[in-house]
Design a protein around this motif. Structure first.
Motif, short mmCIF file in Angstrom:
data_model
loop_
_atom_site.label_atom_id
_atom_site.label_comp_id
_atom_site.label_asym_id
_atom_site.label_seq_id
_atom_site.Cartn_x
_atom_site.Cartn_y
_atom_site.Cartn_z
N UNK A 112 52.60 54.83 14.76
CA UNK A 112 52.96 56.05 13.88
C UNK A 112 53.45 57.07 14.94
N UNK A 113 54.46 57.91 14.32
CA UNK A 113 54.80 58.92 15.13
C UNK A 113 54.42 60.33 14.24
N UNK A 114 53.51 60.89 14.86
CA UNK A 114 52.72 62.19 14.17
C UNK A 114 53.38 63.47 14.62
N UNK A 115 53.88 64.07 13.69
CA UNK A 115 54.83 65.41 13.36
C UNK A 115 54.11 66.56 12.99
N UNK A 116 54.10 67.63 14.14
CA UNK A 116 53.74 68.83 13.47
C UNK A 116 54.66 70.04 14.07
N UNK A 399 58.53 55.59 6.55
CA UNK A 399 58.77 54.35 7.54
C UNK A 399 60.30 54.48 7.71
N UNK A 400 60.66 54.12 8.94
CA UNK A 400 62.04 54.29 9.31
C UNK A 400 62.62 52.99 9.17
N UNK A 413 63.75 51.80 14.39
CA UNK A 413 63.44 51.01 13.08
C UNK A 413 61.85 50.52 13.13
N UNK A 414 61.20 50.55 12.28
CA UNK A 414 59.65 50.05 12.03
C UNK A 414 58.83 51.11 12.29
N UNK A 415 59.24 52.30 12.89
CA UNK A 415 58.13 53.39 13.34
C UNK A 415 57.76 54.12 11.99
N UNK A 416 56.52 54.42 11.66
CA UNK A 416 55.90 55.02 10.59
C UNK A 416 56.02 56.54 11.20
N UNK A 417 56.46 57.49 10.40
CA UNK A 417 56.40 59.11 10.66
C UNK A 417 55.28 59.44 9.75
N UNK A 418 54.52 60.28 10.34
CA UNK A 418 53.44 60.91 9.55
C UNK A 418 53.59 62.45 9.88
N UNK A 419 53.93 63.01 8.66
CA UNK A 419 54.28 64.42 8.90
C UNK A 419 53.01 65.31 8.52
N UNK A 420 52.47 66.32 9.31
CA UNK A 420 51.23 66.87 8.95
C UNK A 420 51.45 68.13 8.17
N UNK A 421 51.43 68.02 6.87
CA UNK A 421 51.37 69.09 6.06
C UNK A 421 50.34 70.06 6.19
N UNK A 422 49.06 69.58 6.38
CA UNK A 422 48.02 70.77 6.91
C UNK A 422 48.62 71.64 7.94
#
Length: 519
Positions: A112-116, A399-400, A413-422
């Motif tokens: 997971x790639x966590x994005x803020x 998912x990429x 490819x295959x990395x999942x990106x989680x964009x933190x809306x909070x």
């Protein structure tokens, strides 16, 4: 004898070869591939907590979650805290402080790639590439609830679903639903009036079931038309599936745990079978009609029959999955958002008064219609602010599907990106120093005037996957608030405890009780 020995050796060799193949496959899936993905991200200075074998960072996440109290206790005399991330996702807050606004972690073998980072969030929002799709694990984790419907599918199947469903949710179609929405919400108004009168002018009312009932009536009539009454029983079963899917278990994180016949899994399988049977019965009756209605169900049936699906995804699956998707998205998210609106307006009586004054001035005491709703600017501002602080999705996941460049980052490819809306919705650099406070005034000039980067307001999702039903949801919320506020004033009951919880969407952990008076 020699022949038998040769056969034994051959069988042994085949068994050994099979074992080695299985071992290599597991090694590649569980260890090698995640390490390669982490290595490619680390070369771009993106780091994160070291994972454990097989489980990734799941054990650490559970330890932090269990050690953190999830209760944010408040009453109507106390100020509600809207910054609850440290109680719901303590691990993300900790890692964000350690690794910055871009870090990586593992859920089992998922990377997971966590994005803020707001600028990377903007890049994702503007990205129209099909290389950013919905994660495959959603169909695995929430398959009994969502299947491969419009909320979880990708590629040509998703495109076909969008083309089938989105036109039925256009503003022109939604306008035609206003009378139906008003009728459904008016029944609750009459019930509250009766309770208040019988209890001497003031009543304590738990509003959770009432909001669910309003949304259930609206979405059932919208989807199933004249068959809506037969569909209402589906709602409680879908809710039971949702609760069962979000139930904590020590097996979560183990590959294949959804197939283990635990008591909870058996319950899910049973409910899923019942929901399937109920929907297909309604569909069968509809197909047999001489003059079928032109509701959403009919459009989904026709979309399933036009031959565009292909592959193993059947017409029956198409109908079932999208009925469940629309039901979940159209009912659960809107009902929960209505609850947050009541909680925040009860906590801020000055805004409750402003909304009521506007509604009464515009409506003149009449039931709301399309033109009236369009003029309700203050009510719109309140809903937008509620959705900023309590968006249905705290995390937007992608998912990429092919290597993709987002800003300066090459995401493999295959990395999942989680964009933190909070995090993005509370970033003071975007929203100002009062980012964690309830202040609808910030939306006086729309989203563009409220936020430094309007693309980071993600209440209805982002990009090409933005919620097709946002017009429907906004219209329904305006009608509910218009009818309730024009008839009642309310405050939070001392029995209410502010404890947001995450069950696929963010929702109140405690029953929402209001002290209600007639205006």
């Amino acid at each position: 004898m020699e022949l038998q020995l040769v056969l034994v050796k051959m069988l042994f060799s085949l068994a050994l070869l099979g074992f080695l193949s299985l071992f290599l496959h597991l090694y590649r899936v569980l260890l090698l591939n995640p390490q390669l993905l982490r290595s490619r991200l680390e070369k771009q200075r993106i780091k994160g907590p070291p994972p454990t074998f097989i489980f990734g960072n799941v054990p650490e996440m559970k330890r932090m979650q269990n050690s953190k109290s999830t209760a944010l206790v408040a009453s109507n005399k106390e100020k509600l805290s809207h910054d609850f991330a440290s109680t719901i996702f303590p691990c993300f807050e900790k890692w964000r402080k350690e690794y910055g606004d871009l870090f990586t972690f593992s859920l089992g073998n998922l990377q997971i790639l966590y994005v803020t980072n707001p600028y990377l969030a903007k890049e994702m929002t503007l990205c129209s590439s099909m290389s950013l799709g919905k994660p495959g694990y959603l169909q695995y984790e929430f398959g009994p609830l969502l299947g491969r419907g419009i909320l979880t599918s990708n590629g040509s199947i998703w495109s076909h679903q969008r083309k089938t469903i989105a036109p039925e949710l256009s503003m022109d179609k939604v306008k035609g639903m206003v009378n139906l929405m008003v009728e459904s919400a008016s029944s609750v108004v009459k019930e509250w009036q009766g309770r208040i009168q019988s209890e001497g002018g003031v009543a304590e009312i738990g509003v959770d079931e009432d909001m669910t009932r309003i949304s259930a009536l609206i979405i059932s009539k919208f989807m199933f038309g004249s068959s809506f009454s037969k569909a209402l029983d589906i709602i409680s079963k879908l809710k039971d599936i949702q609760n069962a899917l979000t139930m904590s278990t020590i097996l979560k994180g183990i590959p294949g745990y959804r197939y283990i016949p635990t008591e909870n899994n058996r319950k899910i399988w049973k409910l899923e079978k019942e929901v399937r049977s109920m929907i297909l019965k309604i569909v069968k009756e509809r197909v047999a009609e001489d003059k079928p209605g032109q509701d959403l169900l009919q459009m989904i049936i026709e979309g399933a029959e036009d031959g565009s699906l292909g592959g193993p995804y059947t017409a029956e699956d198409f109908i079932l999955d999208n009925c469940k998707n629309v039901y979940f998205a159209g009912l659960e998210t809107t009902a929960i958002t209505a609850l947050w609106c009541f909680i925040l307006l009860a906590s801020h009586p000055e805004w409750q008064d402003r909304c009521r004054a506007e509604i009464l001035e515009i409506s003149g005491g009449c039931l709301p219609d399309v033109d009236m709703l369009r003029k309700m600017k203050t009510t719109t501002m309140v809903i937008q602010e509620v959705l900023r602080l309590y968006p249905p999705s705290l995390l937007l996941s992608r998912e990429v599907l092919q290597d993709i460049k987002l800003g300066e980052i090459l995401v493999p490819k295959s990395v999942n990106i989680w964009l933190s809306v909070h995090a993005l919705h509370r970033d003071p650099e975007l929203w100002g120093p009062d980012a964690c406070n309830f202040n609808p005034e910030r939306f006086a000039n729309g989203v563009a005037g409220a936020c430094k980067l309007p693309q980071t307001y993600l209440a209805f999702g982002m990009g090409s996957r933005i919620c097709a039903g946002q017009n429907f949801a906004m219209m329904e919320l305006k009608i509910i608030l218009a009818l309730i506020l024009s008839n009642f004033s309310f405050s939070l009951s001392p029995k209410y405890h502010h404890s947001p919880v995450f069950k696929i969407i963010i929702q109140p952990g405690d029953e929402v009780k209001l002290i209600v008076r007639k205006v």
